[in-house]
Structures are given as C-alpha cells and as structure tokens.
Design a protein around this motif. Structure first.
Motif, PDB file in Angstrom:
ATOM      1  N   ALA A 243       0.835  -1.207   0.000  1.00 23.07           N
ATOM      2  CA  ALA A 243       0.000   0.000   0.000  1.00 23.07           C
ATOM      3  C   ALA A 243       0.866   1.251   0.000  1.00 23.07           C
ATOM      4  N   ASP A 244       1.904   1.235   0.813  1.00 32.47           N
ATOM      5  CA  ASP A 244       2.808   2.388   0.891  1.00 32.47           C
ATOM      6  C   ASP A 244       3.538   2.599  -0.437  1.00 32.47           C
ATOM      7  N   GLN A 245       3.966   1.507  -1.048  1.00 35.67           N
ATOM      8  CA  GLN A 245       4.694   1.615  -2.318  1.00 35.67           C
ATOM      9  C   GLN A 245       3.796   2.150  -3.428  1.00 35.67           C
ATOM     10  N   LEU A 246       2.569   1.651  -3.495  1.00 31.39           N
ATOM     11  CA  LEU A 246       1.629   2.126  -4.513  1.00 31.39           C
ATOM     12  C   LEU A 246       1.291   3.595  -4.308  1.00 31.39           C
ATOM     13  N   THR A 247       1.054   3.964  -3.065  1.00 28.98           N
ATOM     14  CA  THR A 247       0.764   5.370  -2.758  1.00 28.98           C
ATOM     15  C   THR A 247       1.931   6.249  -3.165  1.00 28.98           C
TER      16      THR A 247
ATOM     17  N   SER B  55     -11.112  16.274  -8.178  1.00 29.25           N
ATOM     18  CA  SER B  55     -10.290  15.070  -8.326  1.00 29.25           C
ATOM     19  C   SER B  55     -10.400  14.525  -9.740  1.00 29.25           C
ATOM     20  N   TYR B  56     -11.595  14.579 -10.324  1.00 26.85           N
ATOM     21  CA  TYR B  56     -11.747  14.174 -11.723  1.00 26.85           C
ATOM     22  C   TYR B  56     -10.891  15.054 -12.629  1.00 26.85           C
ATOM     23  N   CYS B  57     -10.798  16.333 -12.291  1.00 31.32           N
ATOM     24  CA  CYS B  57      -9.934  17.228 -13.064  1.00 31.32           C
ATOM     25  C   CYS B  57      -8.484  16.756 -12.988  1.00 31.32           C
ATOM     26  N   LEU B  58      -8.042  16.389 -11.795  1.00 31.92           N
ATOM     27  CA  LEU B  58      -6.656  15.960 -11.626  1.00 31.92           C
ATOM     28  C   LEU B  58      -6.409  14.619 -12.316  1.00 31.92           C
ATOM     29  N   ILE B  59      -7.385  13.713 -12.263  1.00 27.51           N
ATOM     30  CA  ILE B  59      -7.275  12.448 -12.984  1.00 27.51           C
ATOM     31  C   ILE B  59      -7.155  12.713 -14.480  1.00 27.51           C
ATOM     32  N   THR B  60      -7.985  13.635 -14.975  1.00 38.24           N
ATOM     33  CA  THR B  60      -7.947  14.002 -16.393  1.00 38.24           C
ATOM     34  C   THR B  60      -6.598  14.603 -16.750  1.00 38.24           C
ATOM     35  N   ALA B  61      -6.076  15.454 -15.871  1.00 34.65           N
ATOM     36  CA  ALA B  61      -4.771  16.068 -16.109  1.00 34.65           C
ATOM     37  C   ALA B  61      -3.681  15.005 -16.220  1.00 34.65           C
ATOM     38  N   LEU B  62      -3.717  14.029 -15.309  1.00 36.59           N
ATOM     39  CA  LEU B  62      -2.710  12.967 -15.337  1.00 36.59           C
ATOM     40  C   LEU B  62      -2.843  12.122 -16.609  1.00 36.59           C
TER      41      LEU B  62
ATOM     42  N   GLU C  70     -11.937  -2.420  -2.931  1.00 34.55           N
ATOM     43  CA  GLU C  70     -12.563  -1.184  -3.405  1.00 34.55           C
ATOM     44  C   GLU C  70     -11.544  -0.366  -4.203  1.00 34.55           C
ATOM     45  N   PRO C  71     -11.158  -0.865  -5.375  1.00 41.48           N
ATOM     46  CA  PRO C  71     -10.122  -0.176  -6.146  1.00 41.48           C
ATOM     47  C   PRO C  71     -10.511   1.239  -6.568  1.00 41.48           C
ATOM     48  N   ASP C  72     -11.794   1.461  -6.880  1.00 42.47           N
ATOM     49  CA  ASP C  72     -12.229   2.801  -7.280  1.00 42.47           C
ATOM     50  C   ASP C  72     -11.996   3.804  -6.155  1.00 42.47           C
ATOM     51  N   ALA C  73     -12.389   3.397  -4.945  1.00 40.25           N
ATOM     52  CA  ALA C  73     -12.241   4.285  -3.789  1.00 40.25           C
ATOM     53  C   ALA C  73     -10.767   4.560  -3.504  1.00 40.25           C
ATOM     54  N   TRP C  74      -9.938   3.521  -3.609  1.00 35.68           N
ATOM     55  CA  TRP C  74      -8.505   3.712  -3.360  1.00 35.68           C
ATOM     56  C   TRP C  74      -7.912   4.666  -4.382  1.00 35.68           C
ATOM     57  N   TRP C  75      -8.230   4.474  -5.645  1.00 37.93           N
ATOM     58  CA  TRP C  75      -7.675   5.293  -6.724  1.00 37.93           C
ATOM     59  C   TRP C  75      -8.127   6.743  -6.587  1.00 37.93           C
ATOM     60  N   LEU C  76      -9.423   6.969  -6.399  1.00 39.21           N
ATOM     61  CA  LEU C  76      -9.919   8.337  -6.244  1.00 39.21           C
ATOM     62  C   LEU C  76      -9.330   8.982  -4.997  1.00 39.21           C
ATOM     63  N   GLY C  77      -9.162   8.176  -3.942  1.00 39.49           N
ATOM     64  CA  GLY C  77      -8.595   8.688  -2.703  1.00 39.49           C
ATOM     65  C   GLY C  77      -7.194   9.240  -2.870  1.00 39.49           C
ATOM     66  N   GLN C  78      -6.431   8.685  -3.804  1.00 34.00           N
ATOM     67  CA  GLN C  78      -5.089   9.195  -4.064  1.00 34.00           C
ATOM     68  C   GLN C  78      -5.133  10.647  -4.545  1.00 34.00           C
TER      69      GLN C  78
ATOM     70  N   VAL D  52      -7.855  12.812  -4.155  1.00 35.23           N
ATOM     71  CA  VAL D  52      -8.435  13.638  -3.096  1.00 35.23           C
ATOM     72  C   VAL D  52      -7.364  13.968  -2.060  1.00 35.23           C
ATOM     73  N   GLY D  53      -6.568  12.961  -1.712  1.00 29.92           N
ATOM     74  CA  GLY D  53      -5.508  13.167  -0.731  1.00 29.92           C
ATOM     75  C   GLY D  53      -4.484  14.186  -1.188  1.00 29.92           C
ATOM     76  N   TYR D  54      -4.141  14.147  -2.466  1.00 26.80           N
ATOM     77  CA  TYR D  54      -3.177  15.121  -2.999  1.00 26.80           C
ATOM     78  C   TYR D  54      -3.769  16.529  -2.957  1.00 26.80           C
ATOM     79  N   LEU D  55      -5.015  16.664  -3.370  1.00 25.94           N
ATOM     80  CA  LEU D  55      -5.643  17.986  -3.427  1.00 25.94           C
ATOM     81  C   LEU D  55      -5.890  18.589  -2.043  1.00 25.94           C
ATOM     82  N   MET D  56      -6.184  17.738  -1.054  1.00 31.77           N
ATOM     83  CA  MET D  56      -6.591  18.239   0.257  1.00 31.77           C
ATOM     84  C   MET D  56      -5.452  18.265   1.277  1.00 31.77           C
ATOM     85  N   ARG D  57      -4.231  18.291   0.813  1.00 30.42           N
ATOM     86  CA  ARG D  57      -3.116  18.469   1.753  1.00 30.42           C
ATOM     87  C   ARG D  57      -3.248  19.856   2.386  1.00 30.42           C
ATOM     88  N   PRO D  58      -3.286  19.953   3.700  1.00 29.19           N
ATOM     89  CA  PRO D  58      -3.495  21.268   4.328  1.00 29.19           C
ATOM     90  C   PRO D  58      -2.292  22.184   4.154  1.00 29.19           C
ATOM     91  N   ASN D  59      -2.570  23.480   4.053  1.00 22.19           N
ATOM     92  CA  ASN D  59      -1.455  24.436   4.031  1.00 22.19           C
ATOM     93  C   ASN D  59      -0.924  24.602   5.459  1.00 22.19           C
TER      94      ASN D  59
END
Length: 206
Positions: A5-9, A50-57, A146-154, A156-163
């Motif tokens: 999990a850590d390696q994939l993340t 998150s869909y925007c970021l997926i599209t960007a990637l 739940e691969p969809d949730a894991w993938w989308l979570g990646q 969401v997690g990137y976008l919601m890193r707190p300042n």
C-alpha cells in the motif's frame, strides 16, 4: 500488505508531483479547473476537482486551479490547501473551453467548463473511475476490494493536503483530543440535506 500500500501510494503521489512540476512550465500543456461548481458542497467540489486531476494525469497536462470563489461564499477554497504545484500555477494565452478532454487535444490551455456539476458528473471521460492505469491495475485489485475508492482517494488526498496555517490549526485541535483509544469521527450532514433525506437524530447515528 501495508508495504505494498505504501509503495503504490508513493508511486501515484510521485507521479502527481512530477506532473504538476514540469521542467518548462511556460510550454507545458495545462488544464484549468474551477473550485466553484454550481450546486456543489465541499465534498462534491473535491470529488469533481479530483476528476480534473485524474484528467490532467491521463492527458499529461498540468492542473491549474483558478482564483474563482466558492459559489456559496467569498472563500477561495484552494487557499486552505497546499498548492497543487510548487513551480507551475499560472496560465496565459488562448483558452479552449470544453466538457471533455482527449489525450490528443493540441490546445496548450484547456478549460473545464464548470457551469453545473451535473454536466461534469456525466463521467464520460474514459479515464475516470472505474478506469485504472493498466500498469497498476493488477496491484490495486490485489491490494483492496474497493479499487475505485482507493484510486480516487489518491487524488483527493493530494488535493486536500493542508497548508501551513490549516496544519497548525489541526495540530492544536489534535492536542485537545485523547487519542489513547480509537476515535471515530462522524459527520452528520444537515442544512440542504434535510430536504433530500429523512431526518435522523444524533443519537440514532451514535
């Protein structure tokens, strides 16, 4: 399993960092998105961003978030999070507006039209969930049911890193909570949700 999990993340997050910090920002292709979809609360807002970021990637574009305020207030939501890029946050030049972005799009700057979240929610992009990158799909399926949730979570997690400011507020709040035993957070949505679903008391949720 935790190691996998850590390696994939790490693989996904490193790919996002590389995507968002190109060596030549001026000539990089970009995708412009706005955190102000009409009718979207915060959760909905982050999902579609998150869909925007997926599209960007998927289309190898740098995601740039505009300064448009949230439609429910004067808040500029991105200001609460760490920047999506350390080196490439500006855009200029002619803009092609669209609801869908293809991998062979030649326009240097593409803007996701965000008049209504329902249009974005059509999910017609071939690389939105449940799509997964072929090079990682087998590993993700082996890791989680739940691969969809894991993938989308990646994303969401990137976008919601707190300042730094929000990080400090969270740190101070953490000191006031006893984490010596497991703690479960429950978010009960009220406001507009009461018009869509039956009311339940806090006691019922607990």
């Amino acid at each position: 399993r935790q190691q996998e999990a850590d390696q994939l993340t790490s693989l996904v997050q490193s790919a996002l960092i590389r995507l968002q910090n190109p060596p030549d920002c001026r000539h990089a292709k970009k995708l412009l998105c706005h955190l102000n979809y009409r009718g979207c609360g915060l959760g909905c807002l982050m999902e579609h961003t998150s869909y925007c970021l997926i599209t960007a990637l998927a289309t190898r574009r740098v995601l740039v978030l505009s300064e448009k305020p949230w439609i429910y207030s004067s808040l500029i939501i991105k200001q609460f999070f760490a920047p999506v890029s350390s080196t490439c946050t500006d855009f200029e030049g002619p803009v092609k507006k669209t609801y869908e972005v293809s991998t062979n799009e030649t326009a240097r700057l593409v803007e996701y039209i965000s008049d209504d979240w329902r249009l974005i929610a059509r999910n017609t992009q071939p690389y939105n969930p449940p799509s997964l990158p072929a090079v990682l799909a087998d590993r993700i399926f082996s890791l989680t049911s739940e691969p969809d949730a894991w993938w989308l979570g990646q994303f969401v997690g990137y976008l919601m890193r707190p300042n730094e400011t929000v990080k400090q507020l969270l740190s101070e709040a953490e000191k006031k909570i006893d984490f010596s035993t497991p703690v479960v957070g429950v978010h009960v949505r009220r406001t507009d949700k009461i018009f869509e679903a039956e009311y339940h008391s806090i006691e019922e949720y607990m």
